[in-house]
Scaffold this motif. Structure first.
Motif, mmCIF file in Angstrom:
data_model
loop_
_atom_site.group_PDB
_atom_site.id
_atom_site.type_symbol
_atom_site.label_atom_id
_atom_site.label_comp_id
_atom_site.label_asym_id
_atom_site.label_seq_id
_atom_site.Cartn_x
_atom_site.Cartn_y
_atom_site.Cartn_z
ATOM 1 N N GLN A 121 2.255 -3.242 -8.151
ATOM 2 C CA GLN A 121 3.495 -3.422 -8.918
ATOM 3 C C GLN A 121 4.658 -3.891 -8.055
ATOM 4 O OE1 GLN A 121 3.415 -3.277 -12.056
ATOM 5 N NE2 GLN A 121 1.781 -1.902 -12.679
ATOM 6 N N ARG A 122 4.648 -3.492 -6.794
ATOM 7 C CA ARG A 122 5.776 -3.793 -5.916
ATOM 8 C C ARG A 122 5.348 -4.806 -4.870
ATOM 9 N NH1 ARG A 122 5.197 1.004 -7.692
ATOM 10 N NH2 ARG A 122 6.883 2.138 -8.703
ATOM 11 N N LEU A 176 0.749 16.911 -7.333
ATOM 12 C CA LEU A 176 1.889 17.235 -6.465
ATOM 13 C C LEU A 176 3.195 16.985 -7.212
ATOM 14 C CD1 LEU A 176 0.586 15.561 -3.190
ATOM 15 C CD2 LEU A 176 0.459 17.978 -3.801
ATOM 16 N N HIS A 177 4.313 17.171 -6.510
ATOM 17 C CA HIS A 177 5.626 16.976 -7.109
ATOM 18 C C HIS A 177 6.024 15.507 -7.160
ATOM 19 C CE1 HIS A 177 6.347 17.048 -2.778
ATOM 20 N NE2 HIS A 177 7.468 16.395 -3.003
ATOM 21 N N HIS A 178 5.184 14.622 -6.606
ATOM 22 C CA HIS A 178 5.446 13.181 -6.657
ATOM 23 C C HIS A 178 4.121 12.474 -6.928
ATOM 24 C CE1 HIS A 178 3.499 12.405 -2.767
ATOM 25 N NE2 HIS A 178 4.083 13.529 -2.352
ATOM 26 N N ASP A 179 4.204 11.173 -7.221
ATOM 27 C CA ASP A 179 2.991 10.457 -7.595
ATOM 28 C C ASP A 179 2.578 9.381 -6.592
ATOM 29 O OD1 ASP A 179 5.050 8.721 -8.044
ATOM 30 O OD2 ASP A 179 4.555 8.279 -10.136
ATOM 31 N N TYR A 180 3.128 9.424 -5.375
ATOM 32 C CA TYR A 180 2.677 8.470 -4.357
ATOM 33 C C TYR A 180 1.203 8.717 -4.056
ATOM 34 C CZ TYR A 180 7.288 6.581 -3.350
ATOM 35 O OH TYR A 180 8.484 5.926 -3.447
ATOM 36 N N LEU A 181 0.464 7.633 -3.864
ATOM 37 C CA LEU A 181 -0.987 7.742 -3.724
ATOM 38 C C LEU A 181 -1.398 8.384 -2.401
ATOM 39 C CD1 LEU A 181 -3.844 7.155 -4.745
ATOM 40 C CD2 LEU A 181 -3.639 4.849 -3.776
ATOM 41 N N LEU A 239 0.823 -1.207 0.000
ATOM 42 C CA LEU A 239 0.000 0.000 0.000
ATOM 43 C C LEU A 239 0.860 1.261 0.000
ATOM 44 C CD1 LEU A 239 -3.302 0.737 1.677
ATOM 45 C CD2 LEU A 239 -1.395 2.209 2.324
ATOM 46 N N THR A 240 1.921 1.281 0.798
ATOM 47 C CA THR A 240 2.759 2.488 0.863
ATOM 48 C C THR A 240 3.516 2.729 -0.437
ATOM 49 O OG1 THR A 240 4.561 1.206 1.870
ATOM 50 C CG2 THR A 240 3.062 2.372 3.362
ATOM 51 N N SER A 241 3.627 1.718 -1.273
ATOM 52 C CA SER A 241 4.345 1.894 -2.542
ATOM 53 C C SER A 241 3.427 2.237 -3.710
ATOM 54 C CB SER A 241 5.118 0.607 -2.880
ATOM 55 O OG SER A 241 4.240 -0.450 -3.192
ATOM 56 N N LEU A 242 2.114 2.305 -3.465
ATOM 57 C CA LEU A 242 1.171 2.593 -4.542
ATOM 58 C C LEU A 242 1.380 3.998 -5.094
ATOM 59 C CD1 LEU A 242 -2.204 1.089 -3.246
ATOM 60 C CD2 LEU A 242 -0.740 0.202 -5.075
ATOM 61 N N ARG A 243 1.340 4.105 -6.435
ATOM 62 C CA ARG A 243 1.388 5.390 -7.127
ATOM 63 C C ARG A 243 0.032 5.663 -7.787
ATOM 64 N NH1 ARG A 243 6.554 3.701 -5.403
ATOM 65 N NH2 ARG A 243 8.160 5.138 -6.123
ATOM 66 N N LEU A 244 -0.147 6.886 -8.179
ATOM 67 C CA LEU A 244 -1.404 7.254 -8.843
ATOM 68 C C LEU A 244 -1.669 6.389 -10.071
ATOM 69 C CD1 LEU A 244 -1.273 11.162 -8.675
ATOM 70 C CD2 LEU A 244 -2.833 9.660 -7.424
ATOM 71 N N GLN A 245 -0.608 6.105 -10.838
ATOM 72 C CA GLN A 245 -0.794 5.345 -12.069
ATOM 73 C C GLN A 245 -1.143 3.876 -11.810
ATOM 74 O OE1 GLN A 245 1.930 7.043 -11.193
ATOM 75 N NE2 GLN A 245 3.839 5.955 -11.652
#
Length: 321
Positions: free
Chosen positions: A198-199, A228-233, A179-185
């Motif tokens: 993915q991870r 935001l400046h990053h894509d973490y969910l 869950l902590t590694s989830l990105r928007l994509q």
């Protein structure tokens, strides 16, 4: 003249053995452990796996010190030292799972040492994992789960985010590290929608379809999250990615707020166990559940079937006159 079968010059033989032993480099436990961890990182093992080995090897070292194992030269390590280590761990009250984790880490580490010729043989050879009860940990009842999911104030950003987090745990069975590694994509709203993990722990990516409620919650949360400046969910109020500790703390807070923590420890893994339990109770095929949950082996899921499966109730009356 017939050749003698054995050499009589024993002093010469001892000298040769000493010379041979002197040419073999010695290596300490710590030096070998540092080389092993470096090897793990180069090999591409996940940070969590490297952290596991690092932690368990440090704990093992502390235990080996207590049993006077030869840490300055691991070539002298024997199975007796490992058995003494196990007895010491039992004496100080370490749990079976804890001891077995250290045995797994130690065996892998010394296998590496053997391959590198640091030691002539693995002292863990012949050492078995301690037997333990095959139990399923505590799960939430449906009422407890409802209390937790009803607790966040969704009129606030934190409440909406926390609901999305808890629903993701409850409706997908995802692991905390996943869950902590989830990105928007990784979130798709096409058709019914899905989370693409993915991870994953076992390195095999998997797709988990979204439930209707989770799809609505994630869509609302992502809209409030913004660009935001990053894509973490999942993010904090400071717009930084949420770490494992932060998420665990939020779950504990809701556990206290609802009173559920007085009955069951509120944790990411309790959500995961509950997900598996409810799917088994609903009669979901165990192979489909394995694909959803990402369990590498069926052994753990079989425990859920043994306890929560309904097939025994269906079968008990059959064949009765």
């Amino acid at each position: 003249m017939k050749r003698r079968k054995s050499v009589t010059n024993s002093s010469a033989i001892q000298t040769l053995k000493k010379i041979s032993n002197d040419t073999i480099p010695t290596i300490s436990y710590q030096e070998a452990a540092d080389q092993f961890l470096k090897h793990c990182r180069i090999k591409g093992l996940s940070p969590e796996t490297v952290k596991f080995y690092d932690k368990e090897l440090k704990q093992t070292k502390r235990g080996l010190v207590e049993v006077d194992a030869p840490l300055n030269n691991i070539r002298d390590m024997t199975t007796d030292h490992i058995e003494s280590f196990i007895e010491y761990q039992q004496k100080i009250g370490r749990a079976v799972n804890t001891i077995n984790a250290r045995l797994r880490a130690g065996r892998t580490f010394f296998n590496y040492c053997h391959r590198k010729s640091y030691i002539p043989s693995n002292p863990y050879d012949g050492i078995q994992q301690l037997r333990k009860r095959h139990e399923v940990g505590a799960t939430f009842t449906k009422r407890q789960l409802k209390r937790l999911l009803d607790a966040p104030d969704v009129t606030t950003f934190i409440g909406l985010r926390d609901l999305a987090i808890m629903l993701t745990f409850a409706h997908t069975g995802i692991r905390l590290t996943e869950l902590t590694s989830l990105r928007l994509q990784d979130i798709s709203f096409d058709d019914k929608g899905a989370i693409n993990v993915q991870r994953a722990k076992n390195r095999y990516a998997r797709r988990i379809p979204l439930t209707n409620r989770l799809r609505v919650a994630l869509r609302a949360y992502i809209q409030e999250r913004g660009v935001l400046h990053h894509d973490y969910l999942f993010i904090s109020l400071e717009n930084e990615p949420m770490g494992a500790r932060g998420i665990q703390d939020r779950l504990k807070q809701y556990g206290k707020q609802t009173g559920v923590s007085k009955e069951v420890t509120v944790s990411p893994h309790a959500f995961r166990r509950t997900f598996c339990r409810l799917k088994v109770e609903a009669g979901i095929n165990i192979f489909i559940l394995q694909r959803l949950s990402g369990h590498q082996s069926l052994e753990i899921l079989k425990r859920y079937v043994e306890i929560y499966g309904r097939d025994l109730e269906d079968a008990i009356e059959q064949g009765i006159d």
